[in-house]
Design a protein around this motif. Sequence first.
Motif, PDB file in Angstrom:
ATOM      1  N   ALA A 119       5.016   1.740  -6.714  1.00 24.71           N
ATOM      2  CA  ALA A 119       4.872   2.707  -5.624  1.00 24.71           C
ATOM      3  C   ALA A 119       4.126   3.939  -6.096  1.00 24.71           C
ATOM      4  N   ASN A 120       4.420   4.400  -7.316  1.00 23.90           N
ATOM      5  CA  ASN A 120       3.700   5.541  -7.884  1.00 23.90           C
ATOM      6  C   ASN A 120       2.203   5.250  -7.998  1.00 23.90           C
ATOM      7  N   SER A 125      -3.202   6.944  -5.972  1.00 18.78           N
ATOM      8  CA  SER A 125      -4.637   6.757  -5.744  1.00 18.78           C
ATOM      9  C   SER A 125      -5.060   7.703  -4.627  1.00 18.78           C
ATOM     10  N   LEU A 126      -5.775   8.777  -4.973  1.00 18.03           N
ATOM     11  CA  LEU A 126      -6.099   9.816  -3.991  1.00 18.03           C
ATOM     12  C   LEU A 126      -6.876   9.285  -2.788  1.00 18.03           C
ATOM     13  N   PRO A 127      -7.922   8.463  -2.964  1.00 20.22           N
ATOM     14  CA  PRO A 127      -8.624   7.975  -1.779  1.00 20.22           C
ATOM     15  C   PRO A 127      -7.714   7.209  -0.822  1.00 20.22           C
ATOM     16  N   GLY A 128      -6.881   6.338  -1.361  1.00 21.46           N
ATOM     17  CA  GLY A 128      -5.974   5.577  -0.510  1.00 21.46           C
ATOM     18  C   GLY A 128      -4.913   6.453   0.131  1.00 21.46           C
ATOM     19  N   ALA A 129      -4.363   7.403  -0.655  1.00 19.97           N
ATOM     20  CA  ALA A 129      -3.302   8.268  -0.144  1.00 19.97           C
ATOM     21  C   ALA A 129      -3.812   9.172   0.975  1.00 19.97           C
ATOM     22  N   LEU A 130      -5.032   9.699   0.831  1.00 14.45           N
ATOM     23  CA  LEU A 130      -5.573  10.560   1.883  1.00 14.45           C
ATOM     24  C   LEU A 130      -5.811   9.768   3.170  1.00 14.45           C
ATOM     25  N   ALA A 131      -6.335   8.542   3.034  1.00 13.35           N
ATOM     26  CA  ALA A 131      -6.559   7.716   4.217  1.00 13.35           C
ATOM     27  C   ALA A 131      -5.237   7.382   4.903  1.00 13.35           C
ATOM     28  N   GLU A 132      -4.217   7.063   4.101  1.00 17.92           N
ATOM     29  CA  GLU A 132      -2.914   6.739   4.678  1.00 17.92           C
ATOM     30  C   GLU A 132      -2.286   7.971   5.311  1.00 17.92           C
ATOM     31  N   THR A 268       5.821   4.753   4.046  1.00 18.76           N
ATOM     32  CA  THR A 268       4.734   3.796   3.876  1.00 18.76           C
ATOM     33  C   THR A 268       4.647   3.313   2.440  1.00 18.76           C
ATOM     34  N   TYR A 269       4.785   4.240   1.498  1.00 17.65           N
ATOM     35  CA  TYR A 269       4.661   3.889   0.079  1.00 17.65           C
ATOM     36  C   TYR A 269       6.002   3.539  -0.572  1.00 17.65           C
ATOM     37  N   CYS A 289      -4.126  18.070   0.555  1.00 15.37           N
ATOM     38  CA  CYS A 289      -5.224  17.878  -0.389  1.00 15.37           C
ATOM     39  C   CYS A 289      -4.824  17.044  -1.598  1.00 15.37           C
ATOM     40  N   ASP A 290      -3.523  16.838  -1.826  1.00 19.66           N
ATOM     41  CA  ASP A 290      -3.128  16.059  -2.998  1.00 19.66           C
ATOM     42  C   ASP A 290      -1.700  15.573  -2.835  1.00 19.66           C
ATOM     43  N   ILE A 291      -1.417  14.419  -3.430  1.00 19.04           N
ATOM     44  CA  ILE A 291      -0.050  13.899  -3.489  1.00 19.04           C
ATOM     45  C   ILE A 291       0.195  13.381  -4.899  1.00 19.04           C
ATOM     46  N   ASN A 292       1.297  13.826  -5.489  1.00 18.26           N
ATOM     47  CA  ASN A 292       1.653  13.411  -6.846  1.00 18.26           C
ATOM     48  C   ASN A 292       3.061  12.838  -6.814  1.00 18.26           C
ATOM     49  N   PRO A 293       3.200  11.514  -6.928  1.00 24.26           N
ATOM     50  CA  PRO A 293       4.532  10.908  -6.833  1.00 24.26           C
ATOM     51  C   PRO A 293       5.465  11.244  -7.987  1.00 24.26           C
ATOM     52  N   ALA A 294       4.934  11.842  -9.070  1.00 29.10           N
ATOM     53  CA  ALA A 294       5.784  12.248 -10.201  1.00 29.10           C
ATOM     54  C   ALA A 294       5.505  13.698 -10.564  1.00 29.10           C
ATOM     55  N   GLY A 295       5.209  14.520  -9.561  1.00 24.76           N
ATOM     56  CA  GLY A 295       4.813  15.902  -9.807  1.00 24.76           C
ATOM     57  C   GLY A 295       5.941  16.786 -10.301  1.00 24.76           C
ATOM     58  N   GLN A 296       5.550  17.857 -10.973  1.00 24.11           N
ATOM     59  CA  GLN A 296       6.515  18.837 -11.469  1.00 24.11           C
ATOM     60  C   GLN A 296       7.062  19.666 -10.302  1.00 24.11           C
TER      61      GLN A 296
END
Length: 319
Positions: A119-120, A125-132, A268-269, A289-296
Amino acid sequence: MTVLVLTRRLDPVADLVVAELNTRGAPVVRLDPGDLPDHSVFTARLDGAAGWSGTWRGRHRDLDLGAVTAVHWRRPSPPRATVPASEPDARRWADAEARAGFRGVLDALPCIWINHPAANAAAGSLPGALAEAARCGLRVPRSLVTNDPHSAREFVASLPGGVAAYKSIGAGGPVTCDGVTYASWTSRVRADDITDAVGVTAHYFAEWIDKAYEVRLTAVGGRLFAAEIHTHSEAARIDFRRDYDACSYTVCDVPADVADGVRSLMDTYGLRYAALDFLVGHAGLWHLCDINPAGQYGWIEALRAPITRAIADELERQP
């Protein structure tokens, strides 16, 4: 019932979660796959539909694989086999076997994950995540991925003010070349700034949002924690990571349409945790503008404790 925390040795965010679970009396074991096979021993058996069972004897703690009810996948190091660097082919093969074997068993554990590595990888993947995200109803900047300098210049010139944001889409953190470490920050570019070097690899350009401020939104399960990021230097205004000392934070509410879109994106993810960055324009519209599934998350002090508690709540759920 054991919570397994997988991360590298130095990880302050994992420290917060482990401390919270210890306070609650929840059994927790922290290990790093990077210790395999040099500093720990892993033995797993599969016999029928019950799944993998066995033990992982670590540096300081031992783990019963069959007792794991939840995994907090933070930032673990990859397993690496002990093969001399003078034998590069054998080393590559052994490293691949270590990752496939040790990681393969861990990935197959039937339990709660924050988050499962698959899932992470998908959400990261930024292109896929932005489209989703756009399909989920969130606003995203107009974007271009290309290795064609002409297309890049044409796209940037077509944007309001002829300005775009350029940032790395795959390198993540700092990159080391010839012993020198470089940080990859967001940059503000015009068409004239774009050279033929774009042809070397994929490059990402996005519409420049004239923002009033940014928002770091941390989603844990169905709960959302958000803070405005106000920047007080030109460097921080382009990318707040350039100058943390010039940033101030204010806890804020999340608009209903944004909250719905974020929860839909998480579903979705199959994510239980994600850190999302939004640019908020002067009209109050939020742009992802960004998604980080393991972000601080620990760097925003006001949200540190509530997010830690929310993660612990998720890890203590029954699978």
